[in-house]
Design a protein around this motif. Structure first.
Motif, PDB file in Angstrom:
ATOM      1  N   ARG A   8     -27.989  42.295 -38.680  1.00 13.47           N
ATOM      2  CA  ARG A   8     -26.670  41.702 -38.864  1.00 13.47           C
ATOM      3  C   ARG A   8     -25.898  41.670 -37.548  1.00 13.47           C
ATOM      4  N   SER A   9     -25.956  42.756 -36.802  1.00 12.09           N
ATOM      5  CA  SER A   9     -25.238  42.813 -35.529  1.00 12.09           C
ATOM      6  C   SER A   9     -25.786  41.799 -34.543  1.00 12.09           C
ATOM      7  N   LEU A  10     -27.115  41.713 -34.467  1.00  8.64           N
ATOM      8  CA  LEU A  10     -27.728  40.769 -33.548  1.00  8.64           C
ATOM      9  C   LEU A  10     -27.466  39.335 -33.971  1.00  8.64           C
ATOM     10  N   SER A  11     -27.474  39.082 -35.292  1.00  9.44           N
ATOM     11  CA  SER A  11     -27.224  37.719 -35.774  1.00  9.44           C
ATOM     12  C   SER A  11     -25.853  37.241 -35.369  1.00  9.44           C
ATOM     13  N   ILE A  12     -24.839  38.091 -35.519  1.00  7.34           N
ATOM     14  CA  ILE A  12     -23.482  37.719 -35.135  1.00  7.34           C
ATOM     15  C   ILE A  12     -23.402  37.482 -33.639  1.00  7.34           C
ATOM     16  N   GLY A  13     -24.029  38.373 -32.869  1.00 10.77           N
ATOM     17  CA  GLY A  13     -24.002  38.216 -31.419  1.00 10.77           C
ATOM     18  C   GLY A  13     -24.708  36.974 -30.944  1.00 10.77           C
ATOM     19  N   LEU A  14     -25.816  36.640 -31.600  1.00 12.45           N
ATOM     20  CA  LEU A  14     -26.561  35.447 -31.220  1.00 12.45           C
ATOM     21  C   LEU A  14     -25.743  34.193 -31.443  1.00 12.45           C
ATOM     22  N   LEU A  15     -25.039  34.120 -32.571  1.00 12.07           N
ATOM     23  CA  LEU A  15     -24.251  32.928 -32.846  1.00 12.07           C
ATOM     24  C   LEU A  15     -23.084  32.792 -31.885  1.00 12.07           C
ATOM     25  N   MET A  16     -22.465  33.913 -31.530  1.00 10.87           N
ATOM     26  CA  MET A  16     -21.383  33.854 -30.544  1.00 10.87           C
ATOM     27  C   MET A  16     -21.926  33.359 -29.219  1.00 10.87           C
ATOM     28  N   GLY A  17     -23.148  33.776 -28.897  1.00 10.92           N
ATOM     29  CA  GLY A  17     -23.758  33.310 -27.663  1.00 10.92           C
ATOM     30  C   GLY A  17     -24.060  31.838 -27.672  1.00 10.92           C
ATOM     31  N   LEU A  18     -24.429  31.316 -28.838  1.00 15.82           N
ATOM     32  CA  LEU A  18     -24.735  29.894 -28.940  1.00 15.82           C
ATOM     33  C   LEU A  18     -23.528  29.034 -28.631  1.00 15.82           C
ATOM     34  N   VAL A  19     -22.350  29.518 -28.979  1.00 10.67           N
ATOM     35  CA  VAL A  19     -21.135  28.735 -28.752  1.00 10.67           C
ATOM     36  C   VAL A  19     -20.698  28.820 -27.303  1.00 10.67           C
ATOM     37  N   SER A  20     -20.866  30.003 -26.674  1.00  4.99           N
ATOM     38  CA  SER A  20     -20.298  30.216 -25.349  1.00  4.99           C
ATOM     39  C   SER A  20     -21.328  30.146 -24.220  1.00  4.99           C
ATOM     40  N   ALA A  21     -22.607  30.284 -24.535  1.00  8.42           N
ATOM     41  CA  ALA A  21     -23.608  30.354 -23.473  1.00  8.42           C
ATOM     42  C   ALA A  21     -24.080  28.972 -23.067  1.00  8.42           C
ATOM     43  N   CYS A  22     -25.210  28.952 -22.316  1.00  9.19           N
ATOM     44  CA  CYS A  22     -25.809  27.696 -21.854  1.00  9.19           C
ATOM     45  C   CYS A  22     -24.844  26.906 -20.981  1.00  9.19           C
ATOM     46  N   THR A  23     -24.227  27.591 -20.035  1.00  4.97           N
ATOM     47  CA  THR A  23     -23.317  26.912 -19.107  1.00  4.97           C
ATOM     48  C   THR A  23     -23.826  27.068 -17.683  1.00  4.97           C
ATOM     49  N   ASP A  39     -32.843  25.226 -32.489  1.00  6.46           N
ATOM     50  CA  ASP A  39     -33.877  25.729 -31.584  1.00  6.46           C
ATOM     51  C   ASP A  39     -33.345  26.864 -30.716  1.00  6.46           C
ATOM     52  N   GLN A  40     -32.099  26.746 -30.287  1.00  3.77           N
ATOM     53  CA  GLN A  40     -31.494  27.816 -29.502  1.00  3.77           C
ATOM     54  C   GLN A  40     -31.438  29.111 -30.308  1.00  3.77           C
ATOM     55  N   TYR A  41     -31.078  28.988 -31.566  1.00  2.00           N
ATOM     56  CA  TYR A  41     -31.012  30.165 -32.437  1.00  2.00           C
ATOM     57  C   TYR A  41     -32.405  30.776 -32.597  1.00  2.00           C
ATOM     58  N   GLY A  42     -33.418  29.908 -32.799  1.00  2.00           N
ATOM     59  CA  GLY A  42     -34.779  30.399 -32.918  1.00  2.00           C
ATOM     60  C   GLY A  42     -35.253  31.094 -31.654  1.00  2.00           C
ATOM     61  N   GLN A  43     -34.921  30.541 -30.495  1.00  2.00           N
ATOM     62  CA  GLN A  43     -35.290  31.174 -29.235  1.00  2.00           C
ATOM     63  C   GLN A  43     -34.594  32.520 -29.072  1.00  2.00           C
ATOM     64  N   SER A  44     -33.348  32.601 -29.509  1.00  2.00           N
ATOM     65  CA  SER A  44     -32.619  33.866 -29.415  1.00  2.00           C
ATOM     66  C   SER A  44     -33.239  34.929 -30.308  1.00  2.00           C
ATOM     67  N   LEU A  45     -33.742  34.524 -31.477  1.00  8.58           N
ATOM     68  CA  LEU A  45     -34.447  35.471 -32.338  1.00  8.58           C
ATOM     69  C   LEU A  45     -35.674  36.030 -31.622  1.00  8.58           C
ATOM     70  N   LYS A  46     -36.385  35.158 -30.936  1.00  6.44           N
ATOM     71  CA  LYS A  46     -37.578  35.598 -30.217  1.00  6.44           C
ATOM     72  C   LYS A  46     -37.223  36.513 -29.056  1.00  6.44           C
ATOM     73  N   GLN A  47     -36.164  36.171 -28.330  1.00  5.99           N
ATOM     74  CA  GLN A  47     -35.753  37.003 -27.202  1.00  5.99           C
ATOM     75  C   GLN A  47     -35.321  38.393 -27.654  1.00  5.99           C
ATOM     76  N   ALA A  48     -34.747  38.458 -28.866  1.00  2.98           N
ATOM     77  CA  ALA A  48     -34.311  39.748 -29.408  1.00  2.98           C
ATOM     78  C   ALA A  48     -35.434  40.441 -30.176  1.00  2.98           C
ATOM     79  N   LYS A  49     -36.657  39.886 -30.128  1.00  2.00           N
ATOM     80  CA  LYS A  49     -37.825  40.432 -30.812  1.00  2.00           C
ATOM     81  C   LYS A  49     -37.693  40.379 -32.336  1.00  2.00           C
ATOM     82  N   LEU A  50     -36.725  39.613 -32.844  1.00  2.17           N
ATOM     83  CA  LEU A  50     -36.573  39.529 -34.284  1.00  2.17           C
ATOM     84  C   LEU A  50     -37.650  38.667 -34.922  1.00  2.17           C
ATOM     85  N   ASP A  51     -38.331  37.857 -34.116  1.00  2.05           N
ATOM     86  CA  ASP A  51     -39.425  37.064 -34.657  1.00  2.05           C
ATOM     87  C   ASP A  51     -40.609  37.943 -35.041  1.00  2.05           C
TER      88      ASP A  51
END
Length: 446
Positions: A8-23, A39-51
């Motif tokens: 849950r914590s990582l999911s919230i953080g990932l979504l916040m990153g999707l809005v503000s990151a990639c700059t 796809d960005q969300y899926g990549q973030s799951l992989k980076q966080a080892k959630l995949d």
């Protein structure tokens, strides 16, 4: 519990990153950027080892599966559905769209927590190949999209992980452009694209819209007037270039112009006035309106300017029925690819077959069978599972399973002679309620 909290914590953080990151800045900053927020969300799951977790793997798999197991609909359409934090969810809707359509996809969610929903549109290149053509922004559950080709498309809806709620999806169609004759609409079109002309020697490359002489012919895009002149067939003509769509709008039989070559115009400006110049001298005043692609010649202008079909009017399924278990009440029923009696039959199922309601409308339920097949069944052919079909005395001890699968987890072990209530069936399995009120599946047979 600890894993759930971490997710849950990582999911919230990932979504916040999707809005503000990639700059990133620099020539390679965007080189490997995923092509959509999904796809960005899926990549973030992989980076966080959630995949590497079961839930993360299931989320990625559900997204891919929705591209293969999509359901066919016609627009305008709406239905409700349900998703659970305990099970990864995605659904694909297949539809036919034309060049000139403007489709609006809107997903409204209800739940205890705000939910990000990813909306992606794919072109179906072949049975097993898709290509992404549009995606909603990371902070909105709405997508407006214009298909550039007439073909079949697939809309995938997938919520983020660890959210439970219901949703309503609505898909409507409007014309990509407004109407070219002031005070008129597509009901005033009297001759259509492709109609034979000059005894069949040529085809009509536009539509004819009759109106009183002097009625304004309007600019439908912000663009540049790229051709004002006189033609043998078209009389006084004007072209308006739309670089965004790679098309040129053609206005013919004008009584007179209101623009000049190279002039920039805005939507709603008057290009000229309706007349009957050129080969229309023997007919009443009208506008011949055509559309020409930069590379593919004349295209049917009707989808670009015809009236929309209005809002979707399907009666939604009550929210309290979403996720319910039901069974087939008719002697036999058909699971279909689309919600309607004309839909392709996926499977015929007998009376008492167990179904889980995933979504749908009051008339057609989108259901999942115990083996994972999804499709639509007519609502009137189903009933609730609460009333038992019969009672069964177990001839031997049986495991009570949590799914109609021999490899499913065991909920409890029922002793020899236990009296159970049969609620539904699925091939060699029966859904039963045990004497202590537990519900699960048992294998039929000795």
């Amino acid at each position: 519990m600890e894993l759930n909290n971490l997710l849950r914590s990582l999911s919230i953080g990932l979504l916040m990153g999707l809005v503000s990151a990639c700059t990133g800045v620099g020539p390679t900053a965007n080189l490997f950027r995923p092509s959509s927020p999904h796809d960005q969300y899926g990549q973030s799951l992989k980076q966080a080892k959630l995949d590497q977790t079961a839930l993360g793997t299931d989320w990625l798999s559900a997204g891919e599966r929705a591209l293969q197991d999509s359901l066919k609909i016609t627009v305008p359409y709406r239905e409700s559905g349900y998703f659970s934090a305990n099970k990864a969810f995605a659904v694909g809707y297949r539809l036919d769209a034309q060049r000139g359509d403007r489709l609006l996809v809107k997903v409204e969610t209800q739940g205890q927590k705000e939910t990000q929903v990813f909306i992606d549109v794919f072109a179906l290149e072949s049975r097993d190949k898709t290509s992404l053509v549009a995606a909603s922004k990371a902070d909105t559950n709405v997508l407006a999209w214009e298909p550039r080709r007439t073909r079949t498309y697939l809309i995938r809806i997938q919520p983020e992980l660890l959210r439970t709620g219901s949703y309503t999806i609505s898909i409507t169609r409007e014309p990509a452009l407004s109407f070219p004759v002031k005070g008129r609409d597509s009901r005033q079109i009297s001759s259509f694209f492709g109609v034979a002309r000059d005894g069949g020697r040529r085809r009509h490359e536009g539509v004819d819209i009759f109106a009183p002489r002097g009625t304004p012919a309007l600019a439908l895009v912000d663009g540049v007037i790229s051709g004002v002149g006189v033609g043998k067939l078209g009389g006084n003509v004007a072209f308006l270039t739309d670089n965004d769509r790679n098309i040129r709008l053609y206005y013919a039989h004008l009584d007179r112009w209101n623009v000049s070559n190279g002039q920039r115009v805005s939507i709603g400006d008057t290009v000229g006035f309706i007349g009957n110049t050129g080969n229309a001298r023997t007919t009443g005043p009208h506008l011949h309106f055509g559309i020409y692609g930069f590379t593919d010649g004349a295209t049917d202008p009707l989808p670009f300017i015809r009236m929309g079909r209005g809002p979707a009017r399907q009666s939604l399924l009550p929210a309290n029925r979403l996720g319910d278990s039901v069974r087939v009440s008719a002697a036999r029923s058909v699971v279909r690819l689309s919600p309607g009696s004309e839909g392709v039959a996926l499977r015929e199922v007998p009376r008492a077959t167990a179904l889980t309601i995933l979504g749908g409308t009051e008339s057609w339920l989108r259901v999942e069978l115990p083996d994972g097949l999804t499709g639509y069944v007519v609502s009137s052919a189903t009933e609730a599972e609460k009333r038992p079909l019969r009672r069964l005395v177990l001839p031997a001890s049986r495991p009570l399973l949590d799914a109609a699968n021999a490899q499913a987890a065991t909920i409890a072990t029922l002793p020899t002679g236990a009296v159970v209530e049969v609620l539904a069936t699925a091939n060699a399995f029966q859904l039963v309620r045990s004497p202590d009120g537990q519900t699960g599946w048992v294998v039929v047979g000795p």
